[in-house]
Design an enzyme around this catalytic site. Structure first.
Site, PDB file in Angstrom:
ATOM      1  CG  ASP A  44      -2.021  -1.043   1.105  1.00 36.74           C
ATOM      2  OD1 ASP A  44      -2.271  -1.488  -0.040  1.00 36.74           O
ATOM      3  OD2 ASP A  44      -2.582  -1.439   2.146  1.00 36.74           O
ATOM      4  CB  CYS A  45       3.458   2.518   2.190  1.00 39.25           C
ATOM      5  SG  CYS A  45       4.111   0.987   2.840  1.00 39.25           S
ATOM      6  CE1 TYR A  46       9.045   2.870  -0.138  1.00 40.36           C
ATOM      7  CE2 TYR A  46       7.824   1.900   1.694  1.00 40.36           C
ATOM      8  CZ  TYR A  46       8.811   2.747   1.219  1.00 40.36           C
ATOM      9  OH  TYR A  46       9.556   3.471   2.099  1.00 40.36           O
TER      10      TYR A  46
END
Lengths: 139, 399
Positions: free
Chosen positions: B139-141
């Site tokens: 989700d963050c990368y």
């Protein structure tokens, strides 16, 4: 007049149109030069080459070379075929013990690796023996 | 006499430091005697330039938009795999890494024309290198694929970090079998047809400080054309080896782990190397300054090639089988003459490390110190000495 004897290492390049002609045979018969073939690749209808050491009388050598030239053979001295990239060479000396004709030696004082291409027979062993891949074979 | 490093640095600052290379100091001391030479000379510089396999570099590539987490995924620099077991954009490239597509020794001997050492050389030379990465996406990368050119100037950090360099003495390799063999010590012809060695001998860093009296963690050095530091003893550090009467190890012994900013180094002193039938590695240039703090420290730097003995080892038998058998001991004076005698046979000897470039490194370091461009550091901690009881353990396999 005393005859001068010469000895040269050359590479003869045979264009495909010359490969099928008896150039070498004529050369041997007519010019009385002794020669030692070190490497050769001649295939019908393809470009071919012969690496050899030629020796004999200077005048006959000149005449023989001139015959080869007229027959369409390209002649190159050996020494220009194996070259060292001075930028790639790290002067380690791995080649020194390995070259069969001792074309490399270590300079005594600076311990720089000296390549004497007059002694080189273009066998190509140094190409992959050199860890820095500084040796190149050019035809 | 005795001096301190602070006093020597004060003299370097004033441009008054007296510096000699480990070659030059031998004649100097012969001429002036040990006491006077130790009083007059501040620093002896050493040098070595040869293949050092346990070398590598870590880089931080900066974050792409959108972000990619290479950590736990795969990353390649010019097709050579880099280690991704760190955070999102930190990579480590080892000198011996090979492209997945390299045929290795499937056709023996493999040529190994390009690998991690060559990637590091090209980065240092400022060339563009292609970075390709595959990630699993989070989700963050979210990014999963990356394919871009990078050069050393684009990178946040590019740091050379070699875990074992500058071996104190090394084997002389020969081949007692009846077939040519292809080793990390070069091509060895059958029936003791040739010998190879890999040390700068009397100019080599740790042979001039055999008991690690001055070198230690935090020692500033010449590294790859820039400056670096000793971070630790190198892997396989083994002070517990037979030594000559003057303390010189007769086997591979001490090593150093070193670190330095790749951005200020030069491809003249970091060079990708191909060993036929073995693999790729990198030749690394290292120069260690030895502060002449006492007559004893000076005396160790006076070691000559004739005083340094190296073991001749059969790389077709003893080495691969981890046998400690040594065929003979020869001096670096004999090795550098180009011929050694082993079991009655005279064998041509060739070097894999460059003495010429080792001299150049010792001279460069000397010049830096004389021009007040390089100052000595106090070590933070010493390396383990002979008294540490440290020795080299083999791997004992068990289930």
């Amino acid at each position: 007049m005393a005859n001068t004897t010469v000895s040269h290492r050359v590479i003869l390049h045979f264009p495909s149109r010359v490969v099928n002609q008896p150039v070498i045979s004529n050369f041997i018969k007519n010019y009385d030069l002794s020669f030692n073939i070190m490497k050769a690749s001649i295939i019908p209808d393809q470009e071919g080459y012969v690496m050899l050491e030629l020796s004999g009388d200077q005048d006959k050598y000149n005449a023989g070379i001139s015959y080869l030239h007229d027959a369409g053979v390209r002649i190159e001295p050996f020494s220009q075929n194996v070259q060292r990239s001075d930028e790639r060479c790290v002067q380690c000396g791995a080649c020194v013990g390995f070259c069969p004709t001792e074309a490399f030696h270590l300079d005594g004082v600076a311990r720089a690796v000296v390549f004497n291409n007059n002694l080189c027979v273009a066998c190509g062993l140094c190409l992959t023996a050199c860890p820095a891949r500084a040796m190149q074979l050019r035809f | 006499m005795p001096k301190t490093i602070a006093e020597i640095n004060e003299r370097i600052k004033r441009g008054q430091a007296v510096v000699a290379t480990a070659d030059e100091i031998i004649d100097l001391a012969r001429e002036k005697g040990i006491a006077r030479t130790a009083a007059e000379v501040d620093v002896v510089t050493t040098g070595t330039f040869g293949p050092m396999c346990s070398s590598g570099a870590y880089i931080n590539t900066g974050h792409s938009q959108s972000r990619i987490k290479m950590g736990g995924g795969q990353a390649f620099l010019n097709d050579v795999p880099a280690y991704t077991g760190f955070a999102a954009v930190d990579l480590f490239i080892g000198a011996n890494a090979l492209p997945d597509a390299d045929p290795r020794n499937r056709v023996h001997p493999g040529e190994f024309n390009y690998g991690g050492g060559h990637v590091i050389e090209e980065l240092v030379a400022g060339k563009d290198v292609r970075l390709v990465a595959h990630a699993y996406g989070t989700d963050c990368y979210p990014r999963r694929e990356l394919d871009t050119l990078v050069s050393i100037n684009d990178l946040n950090e590019a740091v050379l970090f070699n875990i074992r360099n500058a071996y104190q003495n090394y084997n002389v390799a020969v081949n007692a079998s009846s077939k040519t063999i292809y080793t990390y010590m070069g091509i060895l012809k059958p029936n003791l047809g040739n010998a190879t060695y890999c040390s700068a001998g009397q100019l080599s860093p740790l042979l001039n400080d055999p008991f690690y009296n001055t070198v230690g963690i935090g020692t500033r050095i010449f590294l790859g054309g820039g400056t670096g530091y000793v971070t630790w003893q190198g892997t396989q550090f083994n002070p517990d080896v037979p030594r000559t009467a003057n303390g010189v190890p007769r086997r591979g012994a001490g090593t150093i782990a070193v670190i330095g900013d790749l951005k200020q180094m030069s491809s003249r002193y970091l060079r990708g190397i191909s060993m036929l039938g073995y693999g790729v590695t990198m030749a690394v240039g290292i120069g260690l300054p030895i502060p002449i703090l006492s007559e004893e420290i000076l005396a160790y730097t006076l070691v000559t090639d004739a005083d340094i003995l190296a073991p001749v080892v059969d790389y077709a038998g003893a080495y691969p089988n981890r046998s400690s058998e040594v065929l003979a001991e020869v001096s670096y004076a004999e090795l550098k003459s180009g011929q050694i005698k082993v079991r009655g046979a005279t064998i041509p000897a060739a070097s894999l490390s460059s003495y010429q470039r080792a001299v150049e490194i010792a001279q460069t370091l000397k010049k830096w110190i004389e021009r007040s461009e390089f100052f000595l550091t106090e070590r933070v901690a010493p390396l383990p000495g002979v008294e540490s009881g440290m020795s080299l353990k083999p791997l004992t396999e068990r289930r």
